[in-house]
Design a protein around this motif. Structure first.
Motif, mmCIF file in Angstrom:
data_model
loop_
_atom_site.group_PDB
_atom_site.id
_atom_site.type_symbol
_atom_site.label_atom_id
_atom_site.label_comp_id
_atom_site.label_asym_id
_atom_site.label_seq_id
_atom_site.Cartn_x
_atom_site.Cartn_y
_atom_site.Cartn_z
ATOM 1 N N UNK A 277 29.845 -2.658 51.298
ATOM 2 C CA UNK A 277 28.649 -1.856 51.469
ATOM 3 C C UNK A 277 28.830 0.062 51.316
ATOM 4 N N UNK A 278 27.735 0.460 51.253
ATOM 5 C CA UNK A 278 27.986 2.201 50.500
ATOM 6 C C UNK A 278 29.030 3.199 49.638
ATOM 7 N N UNK A 279 30.024 1.949 49.256
ATOM 8 C CA UNK A 279 30.501 1.987 47.722
ATOM 9 C C UNK A 279 29.262 2.571 46.814
ATOM 10 N N UNK A 292 34.635 1.219 41.733
ATOM 11 C CA UNK A 292 33.790 1.482 43.205
ATOM 12 C C UNK A 292 34.446 2.177 44.073
ATOM 13 N N UNK A 293 34.392 2.637 44.675
ATOM 14 C CA UNK A 293 35.100 4.117 45.682
ATOM 15 C C UNK A 293 33.942 3.916 47.083
ATOM 16 N N UNK A 294 35.014 3.978 47.552
ATOM 17 C CA UNK A 294 33.828 4.684 48.875
ATOM 18 C C UNK A 294 33.774 6.094 49.123
ATOM 19 N N UNK A 295 34.196 6.798 47.904
ATOM 20 C CA UNK A 295 34.247 8.695 48.717
ATOM 21 C C UNK A 295 34.233 9.362 47.199
ATOM 22 N N UNK A 296 33.775 10.260 47.738
ATOM 23 C CA UNK A 296 33.493 11.261 46.551
ATOM 24 C C UNK A 296 34.221 12.232 46.019
ATOM 25 N N UNK A 297 35.014 12.264 46.418
ATOM 26 C CA UNK A 297 36.474 13.507 46.176
ATOM 27 C C UNK A 297 36.226 13.472 44.463
#
Length: 299
Positions: A277-279, A292-297
């Motif tokens: 969730x949230x990726x 898919x990843x969890x951060x936007x760096x």
């Protein structure tokens, strides 16, 4: 009132002030521009007739319209002008009430008589427009052609770019999106100019979905309109300029579209692993896919 289409290749009912310098403007057509199609959309069971007058010898012959039922309230009356001989003509349309619409004189000659003119070929993707024309008649496409003095001067090209940028905390600019393109200034008219009605016709034509100038597709640049330049005081003809853009060989993100514009040559894949969730999906160039990843760096 005879409701001739406002994108008719032939100009009808040109206004005259009566106190300005008198100019006889003659429209020019080549054989490749024929047939000249004149359309009227009106209620059913109307009666229209056309008389085509040869201005050289005074002879004339009638042309009857083809009728096409659009719906219960509208019928298309279409005249086809295609003289067998070259010459200078004038068309006169009459209805059952005795009203008459008279065209500008027009000449039909070979290319040697129409130097320094440009052919404007135009149609529309559908019949949904405000110009009293029908472009799809029972599945048969109507393509209109007209011709006018003018063209592109050597200094008509202008470079332009559409881009988006942002600045870091150190005020360093970073390019997010940048695509170059060219604008061109179309000159309408020669040293004698053209009537206002010619500029109005071209302004209408460039509202349609497909316009070609000498076989090359162009579109109006943003909200450009024909800009008028006066030639002389009390002279009823003018020069006009219009900003246009070439709409041929459009490309997107470096990939050229198919000839019919239906798709892009190239493939992009998705690589989703253990989604949570949230990726979000982010494009990774080294993998050639969205992952898919969890951060936007990486953005």
């Amino acid at each position: 009132m005879i409701k001739i289409s406002s994108v008719s290749p032939l100009i009808f009912d040109v206004e005259s002030t009566g106190f300005e310098h008198s100019i006889d403007y003659v429209q020019k057509f080549e054989r490749e521009d024929t047939p000249i199609l004149i359309q009227i959309v009106d209620v059913p069971n109307k009666t229209f007739s056309m008389l085509l007058v040869d201005l050289y010898n005074g002879t004339s012959y009638p042309i009857s319209p083809q009728k096409y039922v659009i719906n219960d309230y509208n019928t298309l009356y279409e005249f086809t002008i295609n003289p067998s001989n070259d010459g200078t003509y004038q068309a006169k349309i009459t209805n059952e009430a005795g009203e008459i619409s008279v065209s500008l004189p027009f000449c039909l000659h070979s290319a040697s008589y129409t130097a320094f003119t440009m052919q404007i070929e135009y149609t529309n993707a559908n019949n949904q427009q405000a110009f009293g024309a029908v472009f799809d008649v029972s599945g048969n496409k109507r393509v209109f052609k007209t011709r006018v003095e003018g063209g592109f001067k050597s200094d008509s090209r202008q470079l332009a770019v559409e881009n988006e940028q942002f600045r870091t905390q150190k005020q360093e600019p970073i390019n997010l999106y940048s695509v170059p393109y060219e604008k061109r200034t179309l000159t309408i008219g020669d040293n004698e100019g053209v009537p206002f009605e010619i500029a109005r016709l071209l302004n209408n034509i460039f509202c349609l979905s497909s316009v070609k100038i000498n076989g090359v597709s162009y579109t109006r640049s943003e909200s450009s309109i024909p800009e008028q330049q006066t030639i002389a005081e009390r002279y009823p003809q003018f020069n006009y300029t219009l900003a246009v853009e070439c709409s041929k060989n459009v490309s997107y993100n470096g990939f050229t579209e198919y000839p019919d514009g239906s798709g892009i040559v190239g493939e992009v894949s998705l690589n989703v692993s253990n989604a949570k969730d949230g990726q979000v999906l982010v494009f990774k160039g080294n993998k050639g896919s969205f992952v898919n990843q969890s951060h936007l760096d990486s953005l």
